[in-house]
Design a protein around this motif. Sequence first.
Motif: not given
Length: 256
Positions: A162-170, A197-205
């Motif tokens: 139901x929920x997918x959490x992505x840790x630094x996918x890019x 819910x997405x964590x990433x350092x790529x702000x454009x993404x």
Amino acid sequence: MPTVGNELLVKGVAKRFGGLTVLKGVDLNCGPGEVVGLIGPNGAGKSTLINAITSFMPVDTGEVRIGDVRVSNTTPQFCSAAGLARTFQNIKLFANLTVRQNIEVALTSGRRDRPAQASKVHVEELLDWFGLARSSTWKAGALSYGNQRRLEIARALALGPSYLLLDEPAAGMNGGETSDLIASVNSIRDRFGCGLVIIDHDLRFIMTACKRIYVLDAGAIVASGSPEEVRSNPKVIEVYIGHDRTQRHQQAGRQS
């Protein structure tokens, strides 16, 4: 177990390691089909929060729920059965299994714990969708870094979440791969109806893929809102400029 119609709710989550408080009463929510971003400087507590949400570590206070089901301080297996799937900052695949077998293992688990949701998932569709069909017989450890990232997302979706959490996918992806990932995020939302819910350092993404963003600094949420609101928030600007200044001063000190 909850259905896709239930909200993921993080309420007052705190986590301490000895005398260090890493999370300070964090509140966060994500609705069905919503794409939410989580950003912040290194050491802000982002991965710790994902680990707490998915019960890879216990919380000291607060709770995490999907609808009326509490998933905090349970087990990762319980969270998966309740509807949470995730990827990791450091990729965790079954390196000695083939690409297809990695997905099949997750699909078997999903059909056991979430039969209604996982029955809609097909191995061939996931292989095609993530550009992995031609390498389906390769060992997962032999894939390129970008394809390992894609396989990890495909395997998580095989659980029927139901929920997918992505840790630094890019992380480690070039500009073209990141653009493809943004399209994949939108497709995941539309095809599966799950929240992300997405964590990433790529702000454009993050600014492109997410409709709502939380900013975490020193274990606390300092801002939230639309990409436009977050981009112009003085607290967010100070967080990033302040940390950039600190890093530059540290680098200058090491070079002198």
